[in-house]
Design a protein around this motif. Structure first.
Motif, PDB file in Angstrom:
ATOM      1  N   GLU A 162      -0.249 -44.251 -17.910  1.00  0.00           N
ATOM      2  CA  GLU A 162      -0.144 -45.712 -17.848  1.00  0.00           C
ATOM      3  C   GLU A 162       0.423 -46.281 -19.144  1.00  0.00           C
ATOM      4  O   GLU A 162       1.300 -47.156 -19.128  1.00  0.00           O
ATOM      5  N   LEU A 163      -0.076 -45.786 -20.269  1.00  0.00           N
ATOM      6  CA  LEU A 163       0.401 -46.271 -21.565  1.00  0.00           C
ATOM      7  C   LEU A 163       1.852 -45.865 -21.805  1.00  0.00           C
ATOM      8  O   LEU A 163       2.630 -46.639 -22.378  1.00  0.00           O
ATOM      9  N   LEU A 164       2.238 -44.679 -21.365  1.00  0.00           N
ATOM     10  CA  LEU A 164       3.630 -44.253 -21.504  1.00  0.00           C
ATOM     11  C   LEU A 164       4.569 -45.174 -20.732  1.00  0.00           C
ATOM     12  O   LEU A 164       5.689 -45.444 -21.183  1.00  0.00           O
ATOM     13  N   HIS A 165       4.107 -45.662 -19.591  1.00  0.00           N
ATOM     14  CA  HIS A 165       4.924 -46.614 -18.830  1.00  0.00           C
ATOM     15  C   HIS A 165       5.099 -47.915 -19.610  1.00  0.00           C
ATOM     16  O   HIS A 165       6.183 -48.515 -19.595  1.00  0.00           O
ATOM     17  N   VAL A 166       4.041 -48.342 -20.300  1.00  0.00           N
ATOM     18  CA  VAL A 166       4.134 -49.553 -21.128  1.00  0.00           C
ATOM     19  C   VAL A 166       5.122 -49.331 -22.276  1.00  0.00           C
ATOM     20  O   VAL A 166       6.003 -50.163 -22.534  1.00  0.00           O
ATOM     21  N   ILE A 167       4.991 -48.194 -22.946  1.00  0.00           N
ATOM     22  CA  ILE A 167       5.885 -47.873 -24.063  1.00  0.00           C
ATOM     23  C   ILE A 167       7.333 -47.819 -23.594  1.00  0.00           C
ATOM     24  O   ILE A 167       8.229 -48.391 -24.230  1.00  0.00           O
ATOM     25  N   ALA A 168       7.570 -47.133 -22.474  1.00  0.00           N
ATOM     26  CA  ALA A 168       8.930 -47.004 -21.949  1.00  0.00           C
ATOM     27  C   ALA A 168       9.519 -48.367 -21.610  1.00  0.00           C
ATOM     28  O   ALA A 168      10.688 -48.643 -21.915  1.00  0.00           O
ATOM     29  N   ARG A 169       8.717 -49.221 -21.004  1.00  0.00           N
ATOM     30  CA  ARG A 169       9.211 -50.542 -20.606  1.00  0.00           C
ATOM     31  C   ARG A 169       9.639 -51.364 -21.822  1.00  0.00           C
ATOM     32  O   ARG A 169      10.704 -51.993 -21.813  1.00  0.00           O
ATOM     33  N   TYR A 170       8.834 -51.351 -22.867  1.00  0.00           N
ATOM     34  CA  TYR A 170       9.174 -52.129 -24.067  1.00  0.00           C
ATOM     35  C   TYR A 170      10.375 -51.543 -24.808  1.00  0.00           C
ATOM     36  O   TYR A 170      11.075 -52.273 -25.516  1.00  0.00           O
ATOM     37  N   LEU A 171      10.610 -50.255 -24.634  1.00  0.00           N
ATOM     38  CA  LEU A 171      11.774 -49.637 -25.277  1.00  0.00           C
ATOM     39  C   LEU A 171      13.036 -49.773 -24.430  1.00  0.00           C
ATOM     40  O   LEU A 171      14.117 -49.380 -24.878  1.00  0.00           O
ATOM     41  N   GLY A 172      12.887 -50.295 -23.215  1.00  0.00           N
ATOM     42  CA  GLY A 172      14.054 -50.538 -22.373  1.00  0.00           C
ATOM     43  C   GLY A 172      14.352 -49.463 -21.338  1.00  0.00           C
ATOM     44  O   GLY A 172      15.455 -49.426 -20.783  1.00  0.00           O
ATOM     45  N   PHE A 173      13.364 -48.599 -21.045  1.00  0.00           N
ATOM     46  CA  PHE A 173      13.564 -47.544 -20.054  1.00  0.00           C
ATOM     47  C   PHE A 173      12.888 -47.928 -18.742  1.00  0.00           C
ATOM     48  O   PHE A 173      11.812 -48.527 -18.739  1.00  0.00           O
TER      49      PHE A 173
END
Length: 281
Positions: A162-173
């Motif tokens: 779940e947290l990786l999805h948050v990180i990816a979204r903020y990085l533009g992935f």
């Protein structure tokens, strides 16, 4: 230990006494002042949340990228709840892989600890990484490092995903891009754990199993039905994205260069295995 100062606490407590119920106002003001002191101390001491301004030097940007990576990793370690010895060991393993010693290791450890704090500004940090790093390859490296940290203990907890999805979204992935990277990293973990690497002379330890060959395809981001041309294209694309010299030219901190080298070795081993087993030239 970082000193946070007292002036924010003093002014916060006085304002709380003036504008709120006596004791409750005092406590609320004291808490708000403490948060102000911590934020000011972090900015003054060059913490990761002060991620480079327009006039920052390349070395400063590299240092900030480095700190943000380990701070986010610390936040990731806390995703499952209380940070355990295993999570700390995972971080130490990654530091060992980078060959971090002395001051650079202390900086990584300090950033990791900051990331574990309850008030760690994850969104702000990731927004700054995206705006300051700029380069897609560097952002991908940042994301992949977090994925490697999450997978280092051999499993991916739902809260880590779940947290990786948050990180990816903020990085533009996108979600699809993250899921592909997760699949590739899971295959890479098995590939590494299986001890499947190229020995001197170009030979391998043992004939691969069907699963090992499938993992080699997944390491390159293609399925096991891919043609020779598709495999070669995927290999070249991955090598271009992870080549240490190219990442260095785009601003990758020198302390992280060893991780990039290891990734290219992994890609090379996967490609050589596929080429050997499938008879590709």
């Amino acid at each position: 230990m970082q000193r946070t100062g007292i002036w924010g606490k003093i002014f916060g407590a006085l304002l709380g006494l003036l504008f709120g119920p006596k004791y409750i106002g005092f406590l609320i003001g004291l808490f708000i002042g403490h948060q102000f002191d911590k934020a000011y101390a972090r900015k003054r001491n060059g913490g990761f949340s002060g991620f480079g301004g327009k006039n920052a030097t390349n070395a400063e940007r590299q240092a900030e990228f480095f700190n943000a990576c380990f701070a986010t990793m610390g936040h990731m370690a806390k995703a499952k709840g209380r940070v355990t010895e295993n999570e700390i060991r995972v971080a130490s393993t990654i530091m060992d892989r980078m060959g971090l010693q002395g001051e650079s290791r202390r900086q990584a450890q300090n950033a990791f600890r900051e990331g574990k704090e309850d008030n760690f500004p994850l969104e702000e940090t990731l927004n700054r990484v995206r705006s300051r790093a700029g380069r897609a390859d560097l952002l991908q490296f940042f994301l992949e490092l977090q994925i490697q940290a999450a997978f280092a203990d051999g499993e991916l907890h739902p809260r880590e995903r779940e947290l990786l999805h948050v990180i990816a979204r903020y990085l533009g992935f996108s979600e699809a891009q993250l899921e592909q990277r997760l699949q590739m990293q899971e295959a890479a973990f098995r590939f590494q754990q299986g001890g499947y690497h190229q020995q001197q002379g170009g030979s391998f330890k043992a004939p691969p199993t069907r699963d090992q060959l499938a993992d080699a395809f997944n390491v390159l981001g293609v399925n096991d039905e891919a043609s020779a041309q598709e495999v070669k294209r995927a290999y070249r694309k991955q090598m271009n994205e992870h080549h240490p010299d190219k990442l260095a030219a785009k601003g990758l901190p020198p302390e992280m260069m060893e991780i990039a080298k290891q990734k290219t070795q992994e890609l090379q081993a996967a490609y050589d295995l596929i080429r050997k087993e499938k008879g590709f030239k």
